[in-house]
Motif scaffolding. Structure first.
Motif, PDB file in Angstrom:
ATOM      1  N   ASP A 230      32.049 -39.998  15.906  1.00 48.25           N
ATOM      2  CA  ASP A 230      32.134 -38.855  16.830  1.00 48.25           C
ATOM      3  C   ASP A 230      30.709 -38.399  17.129  1.00 48.25           C
ATOM      4  O   ASP A 230      30.312 -37.298  16.799  1.00 48.25           O
ATOM      5  CB  ASP A 230      32.956 -37.733  16.190  1.00 48.25           C
ATOM      6  CG  ASP A 230      33.182 -36.561  17.131  1.00 48.25           C
ATOM      7  OD1 ASP A 230      33.111 -36.769  18.359  1.00 48.25           O
ATOM      8  OD2 ASP A 230      33.415 -35.441  16.630  1.00 48.25           O
ATOM      9  N   PHE A 231      29.958 -39.286  17.772  1.00 48.69           N
ATOM     10  CA  PHE A 231      28.520 -39.067  17.925  1.00 48.69           C
ATOM     11  C   PHE A 231      28.155 -38.093  19.044  1.00 48.69           C
ATOM     12  O   PHE A 231      27.016 -37.626  19.101  1.00 48.69           O
ATOM     13  CB  PHE A 231      27.809 -40.394  18.190  1.00 48.69           C
ATOM     14  CG  PHE A 231      27.972 -41.430  17.110  1.00 48.69           C
ATOM     15  CD1 PHE A 231      28.468 -41.109  15.857  1.00 48.69           C
ATOM     16  CD2 PHE A 231      27.608 -42.755  17.352  1.00 48.69           C
ATOM     17  CE1 PHE A 231      28.604 -42.070  14.864  1.00 48.69           C
ATOM     18  CE2 PHE A 231      27.740 -43.725  16.372  1.00 48.69           C
ATOM     19  CZ  PHE A 231      28.252 -43.394  15.129  1.00 48.69           C
ATOM     20  N   THR A 232      29.088 -37.821  19.951  1.00 51.34           N
ATOM     21  CA  THR A 232      28.724 -37.034  21.132  1.00 51.34           C
ATOM     22  C   THR A 232      29.287 -35.618  21.107  1.00 51.34           C
ATOM     23  O   THR A 232      29.281 -34.938  22.135  1.00 51.34           O
ATOM     24  CB  THR A 232      29.183 -37.747  22.417  1.00 51.34           C
ATOM     25  OG1 THR A 232      30.604 -37.930  22.375  1.00 51.34           O
ATOM     26  CG2 THR A 232      28.500 -39.090  22.568  1.00 51.34           C
ATOM     27  N   ASN A 233      29.765 -35.157  19.949  1.00 48.88           N
ATOM     28  CA  ASN A 233      30.199 -33.771  19.888  1.00 48.88           C
ATOM     29  C   ASN A 233      28.989 -32.854  20.072  1.00 48.88           C
ATOM     30  O   ASN A 233      27.842 -33.266  19.862  1.00 48.88           O
ATOM     31  CB  ASN A 233      30.947 -33.480  18.583  1.00 48.88           C
ATOM     32  CG  ASN A 233      30.061 -33.581  17.350  1.00 48.88           C
ATOM     33  OD1 ASN A 233      29.232 -32.689  17.082  1.00 48.88           O
ATOM     34  ND2 ASN A 233      30.224 -34.658  16.579  1.00 48.88           N
ATOM     35  N   ASP A 234      29.239 -31.625  20.475  1.00 47.38           N
ATOM     36  CA  ASP A 234      28.149 -30.717  20.846  1.00 47.38           C
ATOM     37  C   ASP A 234      27.145 -30.514  19.710  1.00 47.38           C
ATOM     38  O   ASP A 234      25.931 -30.461  19.934  1.00 47.38           O
ATOM     39  CB  ASP A 234      28.715 -29.361  21.276  1.00 47.38           C
ATOM     40  CG  ASP A 234      29.456 -29.426  22.606  1.00 47.38           C
ATOM     41  OD1 ASP A 234      29.324 -30.436  23.309  1.00 47.38           O
ATOM     42  OD2 ASP A 234      30.181 -28.450  22.922  1.00 47.38           O
ATOM     43  N   GLY A 235      27.649 -30.385  18.478  1.00 42.02           N
ATOM     44  CA  GLY A 235      26.751 -30.153  17.348  1.00 42.02           C
ATOM     45  C   GLY A 235      25.849 -31.338  17.066  1.00 42.02           C
ATOM     46  O   GLY A 235      24.654 -31.172  16.780  1.00 42.02           O
ATOM     47  N   ALA A 236      26.390 -32.550  17.140  1.00 39.60           N
ATOM     48  CA  ALA A 236      25.585 -33.751  16.906  1.00 39.60           C
ATOM     49  C   ALA A 236      24.510 -33.896  17.982  1.00 39.60           C
ATOM     50  O   ALA A 236      23.355 -34.241  17.688  1.00 39.60           O
ATOM     51  CB  ALA A 236      26.483 -34.983  16.870  1.00 39.60           C
ATOM     52  N   VAL A 237      24.890 -33.651  19.228  1.00 37.33           N
ATOM     53  CA  VAL A 237      23.913 -33.731  20.329  1.00 37.33           C
ATOM     54  C   VAL A 237      22.808 -32.702  20.129  1.00 37.33           C
ATOM     55  O   VAL A 237      21.618 -32.995  20.283  1.00 37.33           O
ATOM     56  CB  VAL A 237      24.620 -33.543  21.688  1.00 37.33           C
ATOM     57  CG1 VAL A 237      23.601 -33.417  22.819  1.00 37.33           C
ATOM     58  CG2 VAL A 237      25.575 -34.704  21.957  1.00 37.33           C
ATOM     59  N   ALA A 238      23.191 -31.481  19.780  1.00 35.66           N
ATOM     60  CA  ALA A 238      22.199 -30.425  19.564  1.00 35.66           C
ATOM     61  C   ALA A 238      21.278 -30.770  18.399  1.00 35.66           C
ATOM     62  O   ALA A 238      20.071 -30.471  18.436  1.00 35.66           O
ATOM     63  CB  ALA A 238      22.902 -29.097  19.295  1.00 35.66           C
ATOM     64  N   ALA A 239      21.831 -31.415  17.372  1.00 37.37           N
ATOM     65  CA  ALA A 239      21.028 -31.799  16.203  1.00 37.37           C
ATOM     66  C   ALA A 239      19.945 -32.805  16.580  1.00 37.37           C
ATOM     67  O   ALA A 239      18.771 -32.643  16.226  1.00 37.37           O
ATOM     68  CB  ALA A 239      21.943 -32.383  15.129  1.00 37.37           C
ATOM     69  N   VAL A 240      20.338 -33.839  17.282  1.00 44.81           N
ATOM     70  CA  VAL A 240      19.369 -34.869  17.678  1.00 44.81           C
ATOM     71  C   VAL A 240      18.332 -34.274  18.624  1.00 44.81           C
ATOM     72  O   VAL A 240      17.132 -34.544  18.499  1.00 44.81           O
ATOM     73  CB  VAL A 240      20.098 -36.065  18.323  1.00 44.81           C
ATOM     74  CG1 VAL A 240      19.093 -37.048  18.914  1.00 44.81           C
ATOM     75  CG2 VAL A 240      20.983 -36.764  17.294  1.00 44.81           C
ATOM     76  N   LYS A 241      18.783 -33.457  19.551  1.00 36.35           N
ATOM     77  CA  LYS A 241      17.848 -32.845  20.500  1.00 36.35           C
ATOM     78  C   LYS A 241      16.845 -31.956  19.777  1.00 36.35           C
ATOM     79  O   LYS A 241      15.642 -31.964  20.096  1.00 36.35           O
ATOM     80  CB  LYS A 241      18.603 -32.040  21.549  1.00 36.35           C
ATOM     81  CG  LYS A 241      17.693 -31.478  22.636  1.00 36.35           C
ATOM     82  CD  LYS A 241      18.475 -30.649  23.652  1.00 36.35           C
ATOM     83  CE  LYS A 241      17.534 -30.055  24.702  1.00 36.35           C
ATOM     84  NZ  LYS A 241      18.259 -29.151  25.631  1.00 36.35           N
ATOM     85  N   GLN A 242      17.289 -31.208  18.783  1.00 33.71           N
ATOM     86  CA  GLN A 242      16.362 -30.322  18.073  1.00 33.71           C
ATOM     87  C   GLN A 242      15.351 -31.121  17.261  1.00 33.71           C
ATOM     88  O   GLN A 242      14.160 -30.780  17.245  1.00 33.71           O
ATOM     89  CB  GLN A 242      17.122 -29.368  17.148  1.00 33.71           C
ATOM     90  CG  GLN A 242      16.189 -28.354  16.472  1.00 33.71           C
ATOM     91  CD  GLN A 242      16.903 -27.395  15.542  1.00 33.71           C
ATOM     92  OE1 GLN A 242      18.093 -27.561  15.255  1.00 33.71           O
ATOM     93  NE2 GLN A 242      16.196 -26.389  15.053  1.00 33.71           N
TER      94      GLN A 242
END
Length: 438
Positions: A230-242
């Motif tokens: 589930d790599f594209t959930n909002d939290g995972a995306v925000a984590a990588v972006k941060q």
């Protein structure tokens, strides 16, 4: 740590290995024997600053084991860039060592191949029992609901190492407790002509370790409760972006670190070029490069707000090394004796002191030698605010695909290309599409 090339090959090999074990085939899953009772082969992971340092640490202990048991151990220290691929090749060919070290995050993936000796109650009894080991270390020894596929050997946690002189020169009184504080401190450090925070942007495993922690801090996981990607959930995306944003937006990580993959960030810190470093149990490595313990401080890895703990306050993965036995070993009894030796109180104290790691054996961990200020931070982190990476069969591919996506995003940041929510999500979507279908 693994190179991108080795990791990519490893992912392909693992897919083949999983297919073979699922069909019940492959010599790797055959029964072992005691046909060669006087010798063992041992693949050790590269724990020190160099392979030669590891040999100097390990060989005297192996000689001690031979004197006690009459069993000669043939040692090979395998670089992290080769280790996983070597292991995966051995699981399919059946031509591996008797005993080997594995990164604890690989336990479930390698367990799924069927090549490793299961550590059931009977086998644990041979080495003194399962209750000798701390729970956090046992949590990274195999898939949930299954028995361990390996035994904890070295425990580690991430911490924030900071250069005391650089901090003092910049007028910073204490290490940052949150990411916002780290970014603000970084501006003061840059005004004094120093780099802020080291990273290994091309090292897929390091990338995974950090974005996993950031995901936890955003209340997210990379896998669903039933083990699906589930790599594209909002939290995972925000984590990588941060995390990548520490270079792309905040300029805290130098752009040149996008190419780092061989612990160059540790050397930069040891040589006083960089003010801060996020690393696993770094003291021995820093000492070997000439940095005295009085030159740096050790603090918990920052969180979004508040103080480290569980849930969104997680600030480290449960890092460590496990020791495993190939189930088709020709010296199963000797392998058990060797695991017992390596996890004995005496050897745990010797080896973990040498590598500035924490013994996963409870009684050894209580030794005063592990009560240094640096170890206090690591022990507290392991006890209160560290979480195990997903113990799922596809964990190795997760490291490869998502770790590579983060590497590519660091390359974008270094080249001045924008790292946006959309670009992060696209990279993670591609990574998820590369995962094996279940």
């Amino acid at each position: 740590m693994r190179s991108i090339r080795a990791a990519a090959v490893g992912a392909v090999t693992l897919s083949f290995a999983l297919a073979a074990s699922a069909c019940g085939g492959g010599s790797s899953t055959g029964g072992g024997s005691n046909d060669s009772p006087k010798t063992l082969t041992y693949w050790a992971s590269n724990q020190g600053a160099s392979i030669e340092i590891d040999k100097k640490v390990l060989q005297p202990e192996l000689d001690k084991f031979q004197k006690q048991t009459g069993i000669k151990v043939k040692l090979e220290v395998v670089p992290w860039s080769d280790l996983l691929n070597r292991i995966l090749t051995a699981t399919t060919s059946g031509q591996g060592p008797d005993v080997l070290n594995i990164g604890n995050t690989w336990s479930a993936s390698l367990q799924a191949t069927g090549a490793l000796l299961p550590w059931d109650a009977k086998n644990f009894d041979k080495i003194g029992g399962k209750d000798r080991f701390v729970d956090s270390a046992l949590g990274s020894t195999g898939a949930e609901g299954k028995g361990p596929s390996a035994v904890p050997l070295y425990s580690m946690a991430y911490a924030l190492y900071y250069n005391k002189k650089i901090f003092a020169d910049a007028g910073i009184a204490k290490p940052p407790a949150t990411w916002d504080e780290l970014v603000a401190d970084g501006r003061k450090i840059q005004q004094k002509g120093k780099q802020v925070l080291g990273a290994e942007g091309s090292n897929v495993s390091e990338n995974i370790h950090h974005v996993f922690v950031f995901a936890k801090q955003h209340g997210a996981d990379f896998f669903t409760a039933d083990g699906k990607p589930d790599f594209t959930n909002d939290g995972a995306v925000a984590a990588v972006k941060q995390y990548v944003g520490l270079m792309a937006k905040d300029k805290s990580i130098p752009q040149g670190n996008a190419e780092y993959a061989q612990n160059q960030s540790v050397s930069d810190f040891a040589k006083g070029r960089t003010a801060m470093l996020l690393w696993q149990s770094a003291s021995a490595n820093l000492k070997s490069q000439g940095m005295g313990e009085d030159q740096y401080g050790v603090a918990p890895v920052p969180v979004q707000s508040g103080t480290p703990g569980t849930g969104t306050q997680v600030n480290s993965m449960v890092a460590g090394i496990n020791i495993a036995v190939f189930r088709n070993s020709h010296n199963l009894d000797g392998a058990a004796k060797f695991v017992k030796f390596m996890t004995s109180d005496a050897e745990q104290k010797i080896l973990n002191k040498a590598y500035s790691s924490i013994p996963p054996v409870k009684s050894a961990q209580e030794d005063p030698a592990f009560n240094t200020p640096a170890n206090a931070v690591l022990k507290d982190t392991l006890a209160k605010s560290a979480a195990a990476l997903p113990q799922v069969a596809a964990e190795s591919q997760f490291e490869t695909t998502v770790g590579t996506a983060v590497k590519e995003l660091f390359a974008d940041a270094a080249a001045g290309r924008a790292v946006t929510t959309a670009s992060v999500k696209a990279k993670l979507q591609k990574a998820q599409q590369q995962m094996p279908a279940k």
